[in-house]
Every structure is written in structure tokens, then in C-alpha cells.
Write a protein that holds these residues in place. Structure first.
Motif, PDB file in Angstrom:
ATOM      1  N   LEU A  45       0.824  -1.209   0.000  1.00 21.51           N
ATOM      2  CA  LEU A  45       0.000   0.000   0.000  1.00 21.51           C
ATOM      3  C   LEU A  45       0.858   1.259   0.000  1.00 21.51           C
ATOM      4  O   LEU A  45       0.613   2.184  -0.787  1.00 21.51           O
ATOM      5  CB  LEU A  45      -0.925  -0.014   1.220  1.00 21.51           C
ATOM      6  CG  LEU A  45      -1.899   1.169   1.337  1.00 21.51           C
ATOM      7  CD1 LEU A  45      -2.782   1.275   0.112  1.00 21.51           C
ATOM      8  CD2 LEU A  45      -2.732   1.034   2.601  1.00 21.51           C
ATOM      9  N   SER A  46       1.881   1.316   0.871  1.00 17.21           N
ATOM     10  CA  SER A  46       2.720   2.512   0.915  1.00 17.21           C
ATOM     11  C   SER A  46       3.514   2.682  -0.372  1.00 17.21           C
ATOM     12  O   SER A  46       3.708   3.810  -0.846  1.00 17.21           O
ATOM     13  CB  SER A  46       3.669   2.435   2.116  1.00 17.21           C
ATOM     14  OG  SER A  46       4.520   1.310   2.027  1.00 17.21           O
ATOM     15  N   VAL A  47       3.959   1.585  -0.985  1.00 15.28           N
ATOM     16  CA  VAL A  47       4.674   1.677  -2.261  1.00 15.28           C
ATOM     17  C   VAL A  47       3.732   2.176  -3.359  1.00 15.28           C
ATOM     18  O   VAL A  47       4.117   3.003  -4.201  1.00 15.28           O
ATOM     19  CB  VAL A  47       5.284   0.314  -2.629  1.00 15.28           C
ATOM     20  CG1 VAL A  47       5.850   0.339  -4.045  1.00 15.28           C
ATOM     21  CG2 VAL A  47       6.375  -0.069  -1.641  1.00 15.28           C
ATOM     22  N   SER A  48       2.492   1.710  -3.367  1.00 13.89           N
ATOM     23  CA  SER A  48       1.526   2.167  -4.376  1.00 13.89           C
ATOM     24  C   SER A  48       1.234   3.651  -4.228  1.00 13.89           C
ATOM     25  O   SER A  48       1.149   4.379  -5.227  1.00 13.89           O
ATOM     26  CB  SER A  48       0.230   1.359  -4.247  1.00 13.89           C
ATOM     27  OG  SER A  48       0.473  -0.024  -4.428  1.00 13.89           O
ATOM     28  N   VAL A  49       1.078   4.118  -2.986  1.00 12.15           N
ATOM     29  CA  VAL A  49       0.851   5.550  -2.759  1.00 12.15           C
ATOM     30  C   VAL A  49       2.035   6.362  -3.260  1.00 12.15           C
ATOM     31  O   VAL A  49       1.869   7.404  -3.919  1.00 12.15           O
ATOM     32  CB  VAL A  49       0.586   5.810  -1.262  1.00 12.15           C
ATOM     33  CG1 VAL A  49       0.587   7.305  -0.960  1.00 12.15           C
ATOM     34  CG2 VAL A  49      -0.740   5.202  -0.844  1.00 12.15           C
ATOM     35  N   SER A 103      -8.435   8.110  -1.609  1.00 13.95           N
ATOM     36  CA  SER A 103      -7.006   8.403  -1.473  1.00 13.95           C
ATOM     37  C   SER A 103      -6.642   8.715  -0.029  1.00 13.95           C
ATOM     38  O   SER A 103      -5.627   8.230   0.488  1.00 13.95           O
ATOM     39  CB  SER A 103      -6.630   9.579  -2.384  1.00 13.95           C
ATOM     40  OG  SER A 103      -6.928   9.295  -3.732  1.00 13.95           O
ATOM     41  N   ALA A 104      -7.466   9.533   0.636  1.00 12.96           N
ATOM     42  CA  ALA A 104      -7.187   9.866   2.033  1.00 12.96           C
ATOM     43  C   ALA A 104      -7.253   8.626   2.923  1.00 12.96           C
ATOM     44  O   ALA A 104      -6.444   8.457   3.848  1.00 12.96           O
ATOM     45  CB  ALA A 104      -8.176  10.924   2.521  1.00 12.96           C
ATOM     46  N   THR A 105      -8.203   7.730   2.640  1.00 15.19           N
ATOM     47  CA  THR A 105      -8.328   6.507   3.442  1.00 15.19           C
ATOM     48  C   THR A 105      -7.119   5.598   3.256  1.00 15.19           C
ATOM     49  O   THR A 105      -6.554   5.084   4.234  1.00 15.19           O
ATOM     50  CB  THR A 105      -9.606   5.760   3.059  1.00 15.19           C
ATOM     51  OG1 THR A 105     -10.740   6.620   3.249  1.00 15.19           O
ATOM     52  CG2 THR A 105      -9.781   4.506   3.896  1.00 15.19           C
ATOM     53  N   LEU A 106      -6.696   5.401   2.011  1.00 15.03           N
ATOM     54  CA  LEU A 106      -5.540   4.543   1.755  1.00 15.03           C
ATOM     55  C   LEU A 106      -4.274   5.144   2.353  1.00 15.03           C
ATOM     56  O   LEU A 106      -3.415   4.419   2.881  1.00 15.03           O
ATOM     57  CB  LEU A 106      -5.373   4.326   0.252  1.00 15.03           C
ATOM     58  CG  LEU A 106      -6.484   3.537  -0.443  1.00 15.03           C
ATOM     59  CD1 LEU A 106      -6.206   3.428  -1.930  1.00 15.03           C
ATOM     60  CD2 LEU A 106      -6.631   2.157   0.165  1.00 15.03           C
ATOM     61  N   TYR A 107      -4.140   6.468   2.274  1.00 14.66           N
ATOM     62  CA  TYR A 107      -2.959   7.114   2.857  1.00 14.66           C
ATOM     63  C   TYR A 107      -2.937   6.921   4.363  1.00 14.66           C
ATOM     64  O   TYR A 107      -1.886   6.639   4.951  1.00 14.66           O
ATOM     65  CB  TYR A 107      -2.966   8.596   2.506  1.00 14.66           C
ATOM     66  CG  TYR A 107      -1.748   9.339   3.003  1.00 14.66           C
ATOM     67  CD1 TYR A 107      -0.534   9.241   2.338  1.00 14.66           C
ATOM     68  CD2 TYR A 107      -1.814  10.125   4.148  1.00 14.66           C
ATOM     69  CE1 TYR A 107       0.597   9.915   2.791  1.00 14.66           C
ATOM     70  CE2 TYR A 107      -0.693  10.797   4.611  1.00 14.66           C
ATOM     71  CZ  TYR A 107       0.496  10.696   3.936  1.00 14.66           C
ATOM     72  OH  TYR A 107       1.606  11.349   4.392  1.00 14.66           O
ATOM     73  N   ALA A 108      -4.089   7.072   5.007  1.00 14.28           N
ATOM     74  CA  ALA A 108      -4.150   6.870   6.460  1.00 14.28           C
ATOM     75  C   ALA A 108      -3.851   5.418   6.834  1.00 14.28           C
ATOM     76  O   ALA A 108      -3.216   5.148   7.864  1.00 14.28           O
ATOM     77  CB  ALA A 108      -5.516   7.289   6.993  1.00 14.28           C
ATOM     78  N   CYS A 109      -4.298   4.473   5.999  1.00 11.41           N
ATOM     79  CA  CYS A 109      -4.051   3.057   6.290  1.00 11.41           C
ATOM     80  C   CYS A 109      -2.565   2.713   6.249  1.00 11.41           C
ATOM     81  O   CYS A 109      -2.148   1.714   6.859  1.00 11.41           O
ATOM     82  CB  CYS A 109      -4.811   2.183   5.297  1.00 11.41           C
ATOM     83  SG  CYS A 109      -6.603   2.132   5.567  1.00 11.41           S
ATOM     84  N   CYS A 110      -1.759   3.517   5.531  1.00 18.14           N
ATOM     85  CA  CYS A 110      -0.327   3.252   5.479  1.00 18.14           C
ATOM     86  C   CYS A 110       0.319   3.354   6.855  1.00 18.14           C
ATOM     87  O   CYS A 110       1.360   2.748   7.108  1.00 18.14           O
ATOM     88  CB  CYS A 110       0.356   4.220   4.514  1.00 18.14           C
ATOM     89  SG  CYS A 110      -0.081   3.999   2.784  1.00 18.14           S
ATOM     90  N   TYR A 111      -0.279   4.134   7.746  1.00 17.94           N
ATOM     91  CA  TYR A 111       0.308   4.349   9.067  1.00 17.94           C
ATOM     92  C   TYR A 111      -0.278   3.423  10.130  1.00 17.94           C
ATOM     93  O   TYR A 111       0.093   3.522  11.291  1.00 17.94           O
ATOM     94  CB  TYR A 111       0.105   5.804   9.501  1.00 17.94           C
ATOM     95  CG  TYR A 111       0.863   6.790   8.659  1.00 17.94           C
ATOM     96  CD1 TYR A 111       2.199   7.069   8.918  1.00 17.94           C
ATOM     97  CD2 TYR A 111       0.247   7.447   7.595  1.00 17.94           C
ATOM     98  CE1 TYR A 111       2.900   7.971   8.153  1.00 17.94           C
ATOM     99  CE2 TYR A 111       0.948   8.348   6.818  1.00 17.94           C
ATOM    100  CZ  TYR A 111       2.280   8.611   7.096  1.00 17.94           C
ATOM    101  OH  TYR A 111       2.970   9.507   6.329  1.00 17.94           O
TER     102      TYR A 111
END
Length: 517
Positions: free
Chosen positions: A85-89, A396-404
Motif C-alpha cells: 500500500l505505501s509503495v503504491s501511494v 485516497s485519504a483513506t488509503l494514505y491513512a491506512c499506510c500508518y
């Protein structure tokens, strides 16, 4: 074609930078654990993209520093933890950054999403296509001789340089010693087929960012020819469409749908919220599991119907009664999604937590947010593109938050705290699944083993096997963390937690008593 030919030095410069990035990627990634090197490589790649696609330093450009700041925010999840997920972002942000510097990024979230999709499709083939077009353009404009001369001009300096180097080696014992340290066969062994494939993949990947372009085939697709006839539509067909999908049909459909959804919402309120006893033979877990996912499909179908029925500018979109019914129905759909989340929570409370069930929670939340945005679009009179952009921003905001979020630790802690061994309820702990979660589950397994130290002696063999496997997993993890490339902020915190706990003690098998002693 001229775009490739005119800046021939620029093409060679880009290729040289790409080769250097491939060498850096080989040092960072090949045969190495994933860690902070992903963030470092992203910073170097961003610097290379900015150097090869410079923007004029206009004092009135408000977005000049927004681009690198936004890219840095997108790369920060790689510092926390390297995951798909973090690599995709990071890759998506890098593509937006490169396209914006090249002046090829359109405004609007929906358009940016389409460009990203086209960029990803074309990226693997960008280098090969550019190279072939550049060679074709060079031959067409008579520059083949120039390219050969540019190569031939290095023959004499390199040849004489090798001769001088050989003479120096014969005259200087230190240089001769350096030559003896070079093992040509060992160097050739480094060039293996998997490594060559890795180099080619990295070269194709970085080239797409160093020379960001969108595929041209999208603009070359022929548009369907419109019929030249101007006859009016068939009256019978128009009448059928008016009857089936007209204002009256949509009004009646909304009334029926509201009644059906009210019945379902009432049943959920009775059995899930109030806690009324279920019919004989039906458990809450079965009730929850059977309804969680079908209700989400129902909500999605309902959203599609609303979008089709209340198109902007249509006759139904301006009717006050239909709008009120749509508001009531979408509100019931949101309640339906909340009930689905409660059903899933009850099921997890009985059968433990997994990655897929967490993903279902996130998906249900996104569906509820999408339904709320549909109401906002109808109330504010926005377009379908606005709705698409709002949903993409929410995603996008949800996936970014899931990275953490450390989902491995979350799952492990929940399953340990709610296992049968810890609470005398639920299901026994699946220790194999917890070990498959990776290092994030180590602290939770520590607590589980500490609690099991007071378990009956009959469980000692299983407990000891688990402790031995757990100690082996921790030892392998600590050995991997000795490589600086594997560092991440999450792993740093985990190592500190494990160090505070102290060394792991593996229980020794109890010795059987011997008669006569």
C-alpha cells in the motif's frame, strides 16, 4: 518524433541518469530486505525527475513548492513501513509529480485519475517505444553518422588509456597488486539472468518517470461515426422508455424500495441493536455472517439506481417528492451499511480478526461515505464528475491513512485478547496465523506465552513448541534488522519494545520423577 530527435543530448542524459538509478536500485534492493532504502530511492528519483524537467522559477507560481511538499508527504509512509500500500501511494504520487513538472497534468481529480491509469498502462513499454522512435527519427534526419562518430571518438582515448594503465601496472607494484585483487570471473558471476531481469525492470520503471508521457493511442482511437440520418426516434420505443423509466415509474420504485429497506432496517434494529432473541437454531454469528456482504452489494445497487434516476438536468431530479424519497432511501442505505458493520463486528467477536475482515470494515466505511456524497451531490446540484472526484479524494485519504496503521499488531492484539485461552470464550488462538502476520505480532505472542505459563501441565509440549518457534522468529527478525537497508520507523519502535521486554526465555521440558529418589 521530432520531440525525441531534437534534444538528442537530453535523451542521452536521461539514459545516463537512468543507468545510475538502476545501479543504485541494485545496491539498495537486489537481494536485500525492504526498508528505508525505498524512501531514499524515492527522494533520489524525485531529484532526478526535477533536474531533468526543470520549471522556470516564476515568483508568482504558488504551486512551485506545493509539488515537492506533497510528494514528500506521499513518501513518508515508506519511512513508517514498506508495504504494497505505501509503495503504491508513493508510485502514484511520483507519477503525478513527474507529469506536473512535464506540464502534462490536467486539472481535476477525475482527470488526474484517468491520466494515472493511462500512465500505469503505458509505463512498462515507454522505454522500448522511445528508443525505437528515437532511432527511427535519427535515421530519417541523417544523424546516424553523428551517433556512430560520438561512439568512435572514445575508441582512441579508452584504448590508449588501457595501454597506459597496463604499463603503470608493470612499473608500479601497488597498481599490480590492485589488479590482482580484481576477479573477473567473480564479476561475471554477478551478472545473472534474474539480476538482468531486475535491471531491465528498474530501467523501464525509472524511464517512465524521467521522461513522463501519456500514451498517444488514447487520442488516436477512432470515434464512432454518428448516423447521418435525422429521423425522429421511434414513437413506440420512446413510449416504452417513458413508461419503464419515466418519472412515474421512478416515483413508484422509490416508494417500494423505501418500504423494503424500512423492513430490513427494522429487523436489524430488533435483532442487532435491541437484542431480541433470534428464532430457534439461529445464532447471532450466523445472522451476522449471512448478511454482512450481501447488504453491501444491495447498497451499491441502490447507489447506482439513484445516480441513474436523478441525472443532473433530468425531469426527476427537479421533483421535490422524488428528492425527498431519495434522501430517505439513501439514509436507509447508510443505516444498512452501519448494520453490516455491526454484523461483521459480531462475527469477528466470535471467529477472530483477519486482514480480509479489516478490509471489509474499510470497504463498508467507504460505501457509507459514497452514499453520503450522493446526498451532497443531489442537495448541492453538483455534477457527476464532482461526485467522482469527491469519492477519489475520500479513497485516497483513506488509503494514505491506512499506510500508518499497523494492521498486523492490531490483528494479533485483538485475537490474543479475545481468544479462548485468555477469556474462556470464543475460539482457540490460531498461533500459526499470528506467526504468518510477521514481526508485528511478536509482542502479542509474548503476552500470550506469559499468560500460558500458568496453564495446565498437559499443554506444556504445545506451549514449548510455540515458544521455540517464537524465539526463532524473533532471532531471524533481529538478524535482518542488523542490515541498515531494512530500517523503518515501525521496526525501530518494535525493536525498542522487544529490548525493554528482555531476552526471551524458552521453557525447558519438565524432568519425570524417578522412583527411589
Amino acid at each position: 518524433m521530432t520531440d525525441l530527435l531534437a534534444p538528442a543530448p537530453s535523451y542521452c542524459r536521461r539514459f545516463g541518469v537512468a543507468v545510475l538509478l538502476v545501479a543504485l536500485a541494485d545496491f539498495f534492493f537486489y537481494g536485500q530486505p525492504a526498508g528505508i532504502t525505498w524512501f531514499l530511492f524515492g527522494i533520489v528519483l524525485a531529484a532526478a525527475v526535477a533536474a531533468l524537467n526543470p520549471l522556470p522559477l516564476a515568483s508568482n507560481d504558488r504551486w512551485l513548492w506545493i509539488r515537492p511538499a506533497a510528494l514528500l508527504c506521499a513518501l513518508l509512509p515508506l519511512v513508517e513501513n514498506v508495504s504494497p500500500l505505501s509503495v503504491s501511494v508513493a508510485l502514484a504520487a511520483m507519477a503525478v509529480f513527474a507529469l506536473s513538472l512535464a506540464g502534462r497534468l490536467r486539472s481535476g481529480v477525475a482527470r488526474i485519475a484517468r491520466q494515472l491509469l493511462a500512465f500505469v498502462i503505458a509505463a512498462p513499454f515507454r522505454f522500448v517505444g522511445d528508443f525505437l522512435r528515437w532511432r527511427k527519427a535519427a535515421r530519417h534526419h541523417g544523424r546516424r553518422r553523428i551517433r556512430l562518430a560520438a561512439i568512435a571518438v572514445w575508441v582512441m582515448p579508452l584504448g590508449l588509456g588501457l595501454v597506459f594503465l597496463a604499463l603503470f601496472g608493470a612499473a608500479n607494484p601497488v597498481i599490480e597488486y590492485w589488479f590482482s585483487l580484481i576477479d573477473l570471473f567473480a564479476l561475471l558471476n554477478l551478472i545473472q539472468l534474474p539480476r538482468l531481469i531486475f535491471w531491465m525492470a528498474v530501467l523501464a520503471g525509472v524511464w517512465a518517470f524521467l521522461r513522463p508521457r501519456l500514451p498517444r493511442f488514447l487520442r488516436r482511437l477512432p470515434r464512432p461515426a454518428r448516423p447521418a440520418r435525422a429521423e425522429p426516434a421511434v414513437p413506440a420505443r420512446t413510449a416504452i422508455e417513458d413508461v419503464l423509466f419515466g418519472k412515474a415509474a421512478i416515483l413508484r420504485a422509490l416508494v417500494v424500495f423505501n418500504l423494503l429497506f424500512a423492513m430490513q432496517t427494522g429487523l436489524d434494529a430488533t435483532y442487532l441493536w435491541v437484542g431480541v432473541a433470534l428464532p430457534d437454531g439461529l445464532t447471532y454469528a450466523a445472522y451476522a455472517h449471512r448478511g454482512a456482504y450481501p447488504l453491501i452489494v444491495t447498497a451499491l445497487l441502490a447507489a447506482g439506481f439513484v445516480l441513474a434516476a436523478l441525472r443532473p438536468g433530468s425531469e426527476t431530479s427537479g421533483d421535490p417528492l422524488i428528492r425527498q424519497l431519495v434522501y430517505a432511501w439513501v439514509a436507509q442505505n447508510i443505516m444498512l451499511v452501519i448494520s453490516s458493520m455491526l454484523r461483521l463486528d459480531l462475527y469477528i467477536g466470535t471467529y477472530a480478526l483477519t486482514y480480509l475482515r479489516i478490509a471489509a470494515f474499510v470497504w463498508m466505511g467507504l460505501v457509507a461515505a459514497g452514499l453520503a456524497l450522493i446526498i451532497a451531490r443531489i442537495a448541492l446540484g453538483k455534477s457527476s464528475e464532482w461526485l467522482l472526484s469527491a469519492n477519489l479524494l475520500t479513497l485516497s485519504a483513506t488509503l494514505y491513512a491506512c499506510c500508518y496503521v499497523n494492521f498486523a499488531a492490531l490483528i494479533a492484539n485483538y485475537n490474543v485478547d479475545h481468544s479462548y485461552e485468555m477469556t474462556a470464550q470464543g475460539v482457540p488462538l490460531d498461533t500459526q496465523y499470528l506467526r504468518s502476520l510477521g514481526p508485528g505480532a511478536l509482542p502479542a505472542l509474548d503476552r500470550f506465552l506469559a499468560h500460558q505459563a500458568n496453564a495446565p501441565a498437559t499443554d506444556e509440549p504445545c506451549r514449548r513448541d510455540l515458544a521455540i518457534a517464537h524465539a526463532g522468529d524473533e532471532a531471524a527478525y533481529r538478524a535482518e534488522q542488523k542490515n541498515w537497508r531494512a530500517w523503518s520507523f515501525r521496526d525501530w519502535r518494535l525493536i525498542r519494545t522487544l529490548d525493554k521486554r528482555g531476552p526471551l526465555v524458552v521453557p525447558q521440558p519438565s524432568q519425570p520423577s524417578v522412583p527411589g529418589y
